[in-house]
Write a protein that holds these residues in place. Sequence first.
Motif: not given
Length: 291
Positions: A224-234
């Motif tokens: 989840a921490g790594a996904l915060r830097g991902v701009t993918a909306p889904q």
Amino acid sequence: MKRRLLLLPLLLLPSLACADTATTTALQQAYAQARSLQPQLSPQESAQLQQDLQQMTADQVNPALFGVDRAIFEARVHGLRAAHAPSSAQEKERLQRQLNSLNQRYQSLQAEYAQLRQQLANRTMESARSSRLQQEIQQQKQTLQQEEKSLAKLQLNSSVAPTTSPVVRAPQAAPIPQQMQALASYGTLRQGKYGTELDMPVASLFSGDRELSANGRQRLRSIAGALRGVTAPQILVRVSSQPGGINLATQRAEAIVQGLRQAGVPEQRLALAANAGVANGMAQILLPSGS
């Protein structure tokens, strides 16, 4: 009342098989004493004697308690015989004191046995907790070994020099975006047909069929921490239906979604996806292309 007392051995004596021979003999003698006294007793005295016999029968498999019960019964028999025969008031008082002392000892033994049973239950619970902890440690070791093998395979693939063969090469998959490469620390990251895929063994996330392990919850917090830097909306989650079936795969996928949501990933970005194409025994987080 006399008839009722004489029938009592027929109801209780079948349980004598649980006791040793000496106890059985002592209990039979007690019933014989009660029958011999019966004609002289009042209804209240008969009831007290019957209660003593019932207690002896109930405690016959416990030598310590049976010994106390027998002493109480014999003291009561002596007291009843003394009460129905010429005797001094001092003797009656002595027997009553003896009976009271035996009753107190019986209650003390009951409390001691209750405490011992509680101690045994506590030890059994501690043993179960220790066994569960050992299982979790073993699962974490297996997960770490799988991760080390995956990392070694990735390093080996990255160290192989590109071929200079003149043969026509198949089109290469699109490179993984830089912002998503941090996810490679948590599983096998690749660019698939529908987008960037992060594959993880189900065993690295779950301690049972549907419950996330402590290691699995920690892994999802890191993801989840790594996904915060991902701009993918889904962000799609899917789990292989083998082994376990489609229902179990859906329940596991829902548990992963809930774990990511609790770790801070917005709910509107999370969704379940069909599990077609996911390798057996794997859970996958999919970031669709063009999102």
